[in-house]
Design a protein around this motif. Sequence first.
Motif, PDB file in Angstrom:
ATOM      1  N   ASP A   6       7.055 -10.023 -19.033  1.00  0.00           N
ATOM      2  CA  ASP A   6       6.896  -8.645 -18.556  1.00  0.00           C
ATOM      3  C   ASP A   6       8.227  -8.085 -18.066  1.00  0.00           C
ATOM      4  O   ASP A   6       8.567  -6.923 -18.332  1.00  0.00           O
ATOM      5  CB  ASP A   6       5.876  -8.570 -17.414  1.00  0.00           C
ATOM      6  N   LEU A   7       8.979  -8.909 -17.329  1.00  0.00           N
ATOM      7  CA  LEU A   7      10.286  -8.473 -16.831  1.00  0.00           C
ATOM      8  C   LEU A   7      11.231  -8.162 -17.992  1.00  0.00           C
ATOM      9  O   LEU A   7      11.949  -7.152 -17.978  1.00  0.00           O
ATOM     10  CB  LEU A   7      10.900  -9.538 -15.922  1.00  0.00           C
ATOM     11  N   ALA A   8      11.234  -9.042 -18.994  1.00  0.00           N
ATOM     12  CA  ALA A   8      12.111  -8.843 -20.146  1.00  0.00           C
ATOM     13  C   ALA A   8      11.721  -7.597 -20.926  1.00  0.00           C
ATOM     14  O   ALA A   8      12.583  -6.829 -21.364  1.00  0.00           O
ATOM     15  CB  ALA A   8      12.068 -10.066 -21.056  1.00  0.00           C
ATOM     16  N   LYS A   9      10.430  -7.388 -21.078  1.00  0.00           N
ATOM     17  CA  LYS A   9       9.957  -6.195 -21.802  1.00  0.00           C
ATOM     18  C   LYS A   9      10.385  -4.925 -21.074  1.00  0.00           C
ATOM     19  O   LYS A   9      10.867  -3.970 -21.690  1.00  0.00           O
ATOM     20  CB  LYS A   9       8.437  -6.247 -21.951  1.00  0.00           C
ATOM     21  N   HIS A  10      10.221  -4.923 -19.755  1.00  0.00           N
ATOM     22  CA  HIS A  10      10.630  -3.762 -18.967  1.00  0.00           C
ATOM     23  C   HIS A  10      12.133  -3.522 -19.093  1.00  0.00           C
ATOM     24  O   HIS A  10      12.572  -2.392 -19.313  1.00  0.00           O
ATOM     25  CB  HIS A  10      10.259  -3.952 -17.493  1.00  0.00           C
ATOM     26  N   ALA A  11      12.915  -4.591 -18.958  1.00  0.00           N
ATOM     27  CA  ALA A  11      14.370  -4.456 -19.048  1.00  0.00           C
ATOM     28  C   ALA A  11      14.789  -3.950 -20.425  1.00  0.00           C
ATOM     29  O   ALA A  11      15.726  -3.162 -20.541  1.00  0.00           O
ATOM     30  CB  ALA A  11      15.041  -5.787 -18.734  1.00  0.00           C
ATOM     31  N   SER A  12      14.093  -4.381 -21.463  1.00  0.00           N
ATOM     32  CA  SER A  12      14.463  -3.934 -22.819  1.00  0.00           C
ATOM     33  C   SER A  12      14.181  -2.451 -23.015  1.00  0.00           C
ATOM     34  O   SER A  12      14.873  -1.790 -23.789  1.00  0.00           O
ATOM     35  CB  SER A  12      13.752  -4.767 -23.889  1.00  0.00           C
ATOM     36  N   THR A  13      13.183  -1.915 -22.307  1.00  0.00           N
ATOM     37  CA  THR A  13      12.916  -0.475 -22.422  1.00  0.00           C
ATOM     38  C   THR A  13      13.936   0.350 -21.645  1.00  0.00           C
ATOM     39  O   THR A  13      14.086   1.539 -21.898  1.00  0.00           O
ATOM     40  CB  THR A  13      11.497  -0.111 -21.919  1.00  0.00           C
ATOM     41  N   MET A  14      14.629  -0.302 -20.715  1.00  0.00           N
ATOM     42  CA  MET A  14      15.607   0.393 -19.880  1.00  0.00           C
ATOM     43  C   MET A  14      17.033   0.235 -20.410  1.00  0.00           C
ATOM     44  O   MET A  14      17.963   0.752 -19.816  1.00  0.00           O
ATOM     45  CB  MET A  14      15.548  -0.143 -18.444  1.00  0.00           C
ATOM     46  N   SER A  15      17.187  -0.508 -21.520  1.00  0.00           N
ATOM     47  CA  SER A  15      18.532  -0.754 -22.046  1.00  0.00           C
ATOM     48  C   SER A  15      18.479  -0.833 -23.570  1.00  0.00           C
ATOM     49  O   SER A  15      17.428  -0.666 -24.172  1.00  0.00           O
ATOM     50  CB  SER A  15      19.084  -2.066 -21.472  1.00  0.00           C
ATOM     51  N   THR A  16      19.619  -1.134 -24.147  1.00  0.00           N
ATOM     52  CA  THR A  16      19.684  -1.282 -25.607  1.00  0.00           C
ATOM     53  C   THR A  16      19.570  -2.738 -26.032  1.00  0.00           C
ATOM     54  O   THR A  16      19.695  -3.059 -27.209  1.00  0.00           O
ATOM     55  CB  THR A  16      21.016  -0.708 -26.139  1.00  0.00           C
ATOM     56  N   VAL A  17      19.298  -3.625 -25.079  1.00  0.00           N
ATOM     57  CA  VAL A  17      19.208  -5.056 -25.352  1.00  0.00           C
ATOM     58  C   VAL A  17      17.758  -5.409 -25.700  1.00  0.00           C
ATOM     59  O   VAL A  17      16.819  -4.894 -25.095  1.00  0.00           O
ATOM     60  CB  VAL A  17      19.688  -5.869 -24.131  1.00  0.00           C
TER      61      VAL A  17
END
Length: 127
Positions: free
Chosen positions: A36-47
């Motif tokens: 969930d953390l990774a999914k959220h971070a991916s929506t906030m960046s280009t990674v």
Amino acid sequence: MSIKFNVVPRKNPRDLDAPAKYYANIVGDGKTTLSDLAKHASTMSTVSKADILAVLESTFEKIAQDVADGKIVYVGDYFTLQAGGSSMGAETEKEVTAANIKSVKAVFRPGKMIKDALKLATFQKKS
């Protein structure tokens, strides 16, 4: 979103004959996973989520190793993590060895960012 709580009765341990008082008991409501953390971070960046998961996994692996090595791990304004524990007492300093250690645990200290977020939290009685 609010922090959920239920109501629990508790007796006074010093006066067991006194009537119980009722207290708010904060309870967990749902969970957040590493994914969930990774999914959220991916929506906030280009990674990508996969790249973020790889970074998080290696970061938390390093944190675990360093805590097990006795280091205090400072994770920015987020939190501090270190080992703590309890031991049996001895009559003299020389009698104290590693065998006296009864338990070890992770000691988590929230940083400024988490403390500030909790100050703004709202609460809701769980039904």
